[in-house]
Design a protein around this motif. Structure first.
Motif: not given
Length: 297
Positions: A179-184
């Motif tokens: 999920d953090l990857n998607k925000l980058k």
């Protein structure tokens, strides 16, 4: 990492339910045996608030493990890797179960997933034999086994070592990293600070490798997430599953993808497995302060 991504646990809402309150909770903790969840986790952090929750789905994850979805009445959240106290009306025992759902996904839906292996412990037995859609329970969040890097922390690779139903907090951490990857932004994903994440997961049989299909999807959608699987009590019919316990060679191979001097290791599984992994990691030069262990369950 954007400072907005950092999850701060200090500001929690404090409403509680009539069914369960702090006095009841403390009285129960004082009357439990040493094998009970409340006693085992008594020195770990816990939120003050108790929340109402409703079962929205019950299904089989494996021949021995049930999946339970809970919709939680709260505006707060938890950290990746934490557990919850599950308080069931009519039962004096409190259950302890780790969330599988990413905290960021929970923030959007207020639905979390538990994966519970069968036993005769009253809360677990209730989940397997009596719970149904619409059942009402109470929960509170807690636990020190967390993945929550601060904005100014140097990037560290993540090695996850799981055994059996000990996959739960590790799967939660993987979901959170995804999920953090998607925000980058694309630039952030290619700036050389990408965090590599590798899971080594062992279970008794292929049928007991929980969330394997879901984790294969995580791999497909995230270049920095990899998974390796092991079974210990059967011959595997799948090429991607090895037929032995996680050993030193497997760990040495893991450090071809994970930076040994810049990583954190999370271990969750049966106690003998945890002790073996700790010894092997230290033999390979991993410092004790790099290793996080979840022993309580």
């Amino acid at each position: 990492m954007d400072k907005l991504l950092y999850r701060n646990r200090k500001n929690r809402s404090t409403h509680s339910l009539v069914i369960w309150n702090s006095t009841t909770f403390k009285r129960m903790a004082s009357s439990t045996t040493k094998s009970d969840h409340l006693v085992i986790t008594s020195q770990q952090q816990r939120d003050n608030a108790i929340y109402s929750a409703q079962v929205t789905d019950i299904s089989d994850l494996s021949p021995t493990v049930k999946s339970m979805l809970l919709r939680v009445n709260t505006t707060t959240s938890y950290e990746a890797g934490q557990w919850l106290d599950l308080m069931i009306p009519g039962l004096s025992k409190v259950g302890g179960f780790t969330m599988c759902t990413s905290p960021l996904q929970f923030d959007k839906t207020k639905i979390l997933q538990l994966a519970v292996k069968f036993s005769e412990h009253p809360p677990t037995y209730w989940i397997h034999t009596q719970s149904k859609v619409g059942s009402e329970v109470s929960i509170r969040f807690g636990g020190d086994f967390v993945y929550n890097p601060k904005p100014d922390d140097p990037p560290q690779d993540v090695l996850l070592l799981g055994g059996g139903v000990g996959i739960n907090p590790l799967y939660c951490i993987m979901n959170y990293i995804s999920d953090l990857n998607k925000l980058k932004t694309p630039k952030q994903l290619n700036d050389g600070t990408q965090i590599n994440t590798l899971l080594l997961y062992s279970s008794s049989s292929t049928a007991e490798l929980l969330f394997k299909k879901e984790m294969e999807e995580l791999e497909k959608n995230n270049e920095n997430i990899k998974c390796r699987y092991f079974v210990t009590r059967e011959k595997s019919t799948q090429e991607d599953i090895k037929e032995h316990r996680i050993n030193k060679n497997d760990l040495e191979d893991a450090f071809k993808f994970i930076k040994k001097d810049m990583c954190v290791v999370y271990v969750c599984g049966p106690i003998p497995m945890i002790e073996t992994m700790e010894k092997l990691l230290e033999d390979l030069g991993i410092k004790k302060n790099q290793i996080r262990v979840d022993r309580w369950w």
